[in-house]
Design a protein around this motif. Sequence first.
Motif, PDB file in Angstrom:
ATOM      1  N   LEU A  24      -6.186  -9.272  -5.180  1.00 39.19           N
ATOM      2  CA  LEU A  24      -5.941 -10.221  -4.093  1.00 39.19           C
ATOM      3  C   LEU A  24      -6.057  -9.543  -2.733  1.00 39.19           C
ATOM      4  CD1 LEU A  24      -2.895 -12.165  -5.587  1.00 39.19           C
ATOM      5  CD2 LEU A  24      -5.173 -13.101  -5.154  1.00 39.19           C
ATOM      6  N   LEU A  25      -5.511  -8.346  -2.610  1.00 39.25           N
ATOM      7  CA  LEU A  25      -5.568  -7.645  -1.330  1.00 39.25           C
ATOM      8  C   LEU A  25      -6.973  -7.130  -1.040  1.00 39.25           C
ATOM      9  CD1 LEU A  25      -2.163  -5.727  -1.373  1.00 39.25           C
ATOM     10  CD2 LEU A  25      -2.773  -7.755  -0.059  1.00 39.25           C
ATOM     11  N   ARG A  26      -7.726  -6.799  -2.072  1.00 32.94           N
ATOM     12  CA  ARG A  26      -9.112  -6.379  -1.835  1.00 32.94           C
ATOM     13  C   ARG A  26      -9.922  -7.507  -1.214  1.00 32.94           C
ATOM     14  NH1 ARG A  26      -8.803  -3.547  -6.916  1.00 32.94           N
ATOM     15  NH2 ARG A  26      -9.777  -5.315  -7.968  1.00 32.94           N
ATOM     16  N   GLU A  27      -9.635  -8.744  -1.593  1.00 32.21           N
ATOM     17  CA  GLU A  27     -10.328  -9.872  -0.963  1.00 32.21           C
ATOM     18  C   GLU A  27     -10.025  -9.942   0.524  1.00 32.21           C
ATOM     19  OE1 GLU A  27     -10.649 -13.027  -4.699  1.00 32.21           O
ATOM     20  OE2 GLU A  27      -9.241 -13.408  -3.059  1.00 32.21           O
ATOM     21  N   ARG A  28      -8.786  -9.660   0.909  1.00 28.71           N
ATOM     22  CA  ARG A  28      -8.442  -9.682   2.328  1.00 28.71           C
ATOM     23  C   ARG A  28      -9.087  -8.494   3.056  1.00 28.71           C
ATOM     24  NH1 ARG A  28      -8.630 -13.901   2.932  1.00 28.71           N
ATOM     25  NH2 ARG A  28      -7.834 -13.636   5.043  1.00 28.71           N
ATOM     26  N   LEU A  29      -9.180  -7.346   2.379  1.00 23.12           N
ATOM     27  CA  LEU A  29      -9.824  -6.194   3.008  1.00 23.12           C
ATOM     28  C   LEU A  29     -11.300  -6.478   3.254  1.00 23.12           C
ATOM     29  CD1 LEU A  29      -8.238  -3.216   1.009  1.00 23.12           C
ATOM     30  CD2 LEU A  29      -7.549  -4.133   3.219  1.00 23.12           C
ATOM     31  N   TYR A  46      -1.743   5.835  -1.139  1.00 23.25           N
ATOM     32  CA  TYR A  46      -2.136   5.498  -2.512  1.00 23.25           C
ATOM     33  C   TYR A  46      -3.086   4.307  -2.412  1.00 23.25           C
ATOM     34  CZ  TYR A  46      -1.774   5.027  -7.569  1.00 23.25           C
ATOM     35  OH  TYR A  46      -2.057   4.994  -8.908  1.00 23.25           O
ATOM     36  N   ALA A  47      -4.283   4.579  -1.933  1.00 24.10           N
ATOM     37  CA  ALA A  47      -5.238   3.513  -1.617  1.00 24.10           C
ATOM     38  C   ALA A  47      -6.351   3.394  -2.634  1.00 24.10           C
ATOM     39  CB  ALA A  47      -5.839   3.753  -0.227  1.00 24.10           C
ATOM     40  N   GLY A  48      -6.295   4.158  -3.723  1.00 28.38           N
ATOM     41  CA  GLY A  48      -7.355   4.101  -4.719  1.00 28.38           C
ATOM     42  C   GLY A  48      -7.653   2.707  -5.231  1.00 28.38           C
ATOM     43  N   PRO A  49      -6.637   1.896  -5.578  1.00 26.70           N
ATOM     44  CA  PRO A  49      -6.941   0.552  -6.085  1.00 26.70           C
ATOM     45  C   PRO A  49      -7.620  -0.347  -5.064  1.00 26.70           C
ATOM     46  CG  PRO A  49      -4.684   1.190  -6.624  1.00 26.70           C
ATOM     47  CD  PRO A  49      -5.211   2.209  -5.676  1.00 26.70           C
ATOM     48  N   TYR A  50      -7.538  -0.023  -3.775  1.00 27.48           N
ATOM     49  CA  TYR A  50      -8.079  -0.893  -2.731  1.00 27.48           C
ATOM     50  C   TYR A  50      -9.460  -0.460  -2.256  1.00 27.48           C
ATOM     51  CZ  TYR A  50      -3.255  -2.356  -2.842  1.00 27.48           C
ATOM     52  OH  TYR A  50      -2.050  -2.818  -3.280  1.00 27.48           O
ATOM     53  N   LEU A  51      -9.831   0.777  -2.548  1.00 31.46           N
ATOM     54  CA  LEU A  51     -11.156   1.233  -2.141  1.00 31.46           C
ATOM     55  C   LEU A  51     -12.255   0.559  -2.945  1.00 31.46           C
ATOM     56  CD1 LEU A  51     -10.519   5.057  -1.624  1.00 31.46           C
ATOM     57  CD2 LEU A  51     -10.616   3.239   0.094  1.00 31.46           C
ATOM     58  N   GLY A  52     -11.886  -0.100  -4.043  1.00 28.84           N
ATOM     59  CA  GLY A  52     -12.879  -0.850  -4.809  1.00 28.84           C
ATOM     60  C   GLY A  52     -13.509  -1.987  -4.031  1.00 28.84           C
ATOM     61  N   ALA A  53     -12.921  -2.345  -2.881  1.00 26.79           N
ATOM     62  CA  ALA A  53     -13.526  -3.389  -2.047  1.00 26.79           C
ATOM     63  C   ALA A  53     -14.900  -2.971  -1.542  1.00 26.79           C
ATOM     64  CB  ALA A  53     -12.598  -3.706  -0.869  1.00 26.79           C
ATOM     65  N   TRP A  54     -15.155  -1.659  -1.442  1.00 27.74           N
ATOM     66  CA  TRP A  54     -16.448  -1.193  -0.922  1.00 27.74           C
ATOM     67  C   TRP A  54     -17.109  -0.170  -1.840  1.00 27.74           C
ATOM     68  CZ3 TRP A  54     -11.802  -0.490   1.898  1.00 27.74           C
ATOM     69  CH2 TRP A  54     -11.494  -1.574   2.742  1.00 27.74           C
ATOM     70  N   ARG A  55     -16.460   0.223  -2.917  1.00 26.15           N
ATOM     71  CA  ARG A  55     -17.033   1.206  -3.826  1.00 26.15           C
ATOM     72  C   ARG A  55     -18.277   0.633  -4.497  1.00 26.15           C
ATOM     73  NH1 ARG A  55     -13.290   1.280  -7.435  1.00 26.15           N
ATOM     74  NH2 ARG A  55     -11.901   2.614  -6.230  1.00 26.15           N
ATOM     75  N   GLY A  56     -19.320   1.430  -4.526  1.00 29.21           N
ATOM     76  CA  GLY A  56     -20.572   0.986  -5.122  1.00 29.21           C
ATOM     77  C   GLY A  56     -21.396   0.090  -4.228  1.00 29.21           C
ATOM     78  N   ARG A  57     -21.004  -0.036  -2.958  1.00 30.03           N
ATOM     79  CA  ARG A  57     -21.748  -0.883  -2.016  1.00 30.03           C
ATOM     80  C   ARG A  57     -22.294  -0.085  -0.846  1.00 30.03           C
ATOM     81  NH1 ARG A  57     -17.963  -6.357  -1.724  1.00 30.03           N
ATOM     82  NH2 ARG A  57     -17.832  -6.696  -3.980  1.00 30.03           N
ATOM     83  N   GLY A  58     -22.523   1.201  -1.074  1.00 28.17           N
ATOM     84  CA  GLY A  58     -23.141   2.031  -0.049  1.00 28.17           C
ATOM     85  C   GLY A  58     -22.184   2.782   0.844  1.00 28.17           C
ATOM     86  N   PHE A 103     -14.232  10.009   9.916  1.00 32.09           N
ATOM     87  CA  PHE A 103     -14.269   8.762   9.151  1.00 32.09           C
ATOM     88  C   PHE A 103     -14.487   7.563  10.069  1.00 32.09           C
ATOM     89  CE2 PHE A 103     -11.819  11.703   6.556  1.00 32.09           C
ATOM     90  CZ  PHE A 103     -12.442  11.557   5.329  1.00 32.09           C
ATOM     91  N   ASP A 104     -15.236   6.597   9.527  1.00 31.74           N
ATOM     92  CA  ASP A 104     -15.474   5.341  10.242  1.00 31.74           C
ATOM     93  C   ASP A 104     -14.344   4.351  10.017  1.00 31.74           C
ATOM     94  OD1 ASP A 104     -18.496   5.689  11.089  1.00 31.74           O
ATOM     95  OD2 ASP A 104     -18.381   6.274   8.977  1.00 31.74           O
ATOM     96  N   ARG A 105     -13.714   4.394   8.842  1.00 28.69           N
ATOM     97  CA  ARG A 105     -12.639   3.473   8.483  1.00 28.69           C
ATOM     98  C   ARG A 105     -11.549   4.233   7.742  1.00 28.69           C
ATOM     99  NH1 ARG A 105     -15.495   0.965  11.371  1.00 28.69           N
ATOM    100  NH2 ARG A 105     -16.229  -1.207  11.177  1.00 28.69           N
ATOM    101  N   ILE A 106     -10.307   3.822   7.951  1.00 26.78           N
ATOM    102  CA  ILE A 106      -9.162   4.400   7.231  1.00 26.78           C
ATOM    103  C   ILE A 106      -8.296   3.252   6.740  1.00 26.78           C
ATOM    104  CG2 ILE A 106      -7.074   5.809   7.399  1.00 26.78           C
ATOM    105  CD1 ILE A 106      -8.434   7.535   9.454  1.00 26.78           C
ATOM    106  N   VAL A 107      -7.940   3.291   5.460  1.00 27.41           N
ATOM    107  CA  VAL A 107      -7.006   2.334   4.857  1.00 27.41           C
ATOM    108  C   VAL A 107      -5.717   3.078   4.555  1.00 27.41           C
ATOM    109  CG1 VAL A 107      -6.583   0.732   2.966  1.00 27.41           C
ATOM    110  CG2 VAL A 107      -8.893   1.004   3.870  1.00 27.41           C
ATOM    111  N   LEU A 108      -4.613   2.590   5.098  1.00 32.06           N
ATOM    112  CA  LEU A 108      -3.322   3.258   4.947  1.00 32.06           C
ATOM    113  C   LEU A 108      -2.380   2.339   4.172  1.00 32.06           C
ATOM    114  CD1 LEU A 108      -1.581   5.308   7.717  1.00 32.06           C
ATOM    115  CD2 LEU A 108      -0.236   3.735   6.327  1.00 32.06           C
ATOM    116  N   VAL A 109      -1.973   2.761   2.982  1.00 34.22           N
ATOM    117  CA  VAL A 109      -1.068   1.964   2.154  1.00 34.22           C
ATOM    118  C   VAL A 109      -0.243   2.904   1.279  1.00 34.22           C
ATOM    119  CG1 VAL A 109      -2.892   1.642   0.418  1.00 34.22           C
ATOM    120  CG2 VAL A 109      -0.933   0.113   0.437  1.00 34.22           C
TER     121      VAL A 109
END
Length: 266
Positions: A24-29, A46-58, A103-109
């Motif tokens: 659900l949070l990946r959709e918001r990201l 602990y952002a590993g579960p959320y990096l899937g929003a862009w993993r494999g997309r370049g 880094f261009d982007r940082i996710v903090l969680v």
Amino acid sequence: MHKAIPSSADAFYQTHEGQTCAALLRERLQWFWPDLRGQRVLGLGYAGPYLGAWRGRGALCISARTPDHRPESANAQTSMPFSACDRECVVDPYALPFDEDAFDRIVLVHACAEEDQMVPLLRAAGRVLKDDGRLLMILPNRLGGRLRQKNTPFAQDVACSRTGLRTMLGHAMLLAERRDEALFLPARQACTSMGRGRRSDIAGKVLSPGLGSLMLVEAVKDVFSGTPLPVRSPRTWFKKMLCPAQETATQKSGGPPEGASRIPET
């Protein structure tokens, strides 16, 4: 009877509720940053579960765990569904081992549990963020956010109000630009399925805006926060009234106003 939700991040994100929450949070990201091709993304805390929003997309995604989330063993690390594709490491969050402007982007969680350590953490993140980069934080809302998400990792994170977060970001020379909220219901109820989670968040934003358990805040570097401004002593109302009276008295007496040059007679 509901099964107890574990409070540790590793255990929580292996449960059905934890995986649904991350989805659900990946959709918001992705709503914040839909396309990050060719960019470098750092997940801090602990952002590993959320990096899937862009993993494999370049995008180049790096997961930097804090010591509180150190993997207990190599087997535990490889069992996580997101670790196999991530470049993952354990870092000191207040002395990140990366170059400046890396880094261009940082996710903090799940990065900080003590409020007085948030400003040093944000300053360390700002150091490795590019000048035109963006930082996205996922934090519990002070208005009951941690209470509703008890027995989850969010209950251990620093909770902030909008005003407090604005002040905190200002001290770290950052500026909030966009906001969103999620998880209006406890994870045990909202994260049973994706459909239920989406419906509860939509209803919460309509019926009780500002009361989501989690705040998603995007911040940028505040380039004007370090610019020194000229200091001028404020003129009180008495001085403002007195100065025009003095100038009028000087002009009536035939003398020039203060600072004017006298023209010699020929």
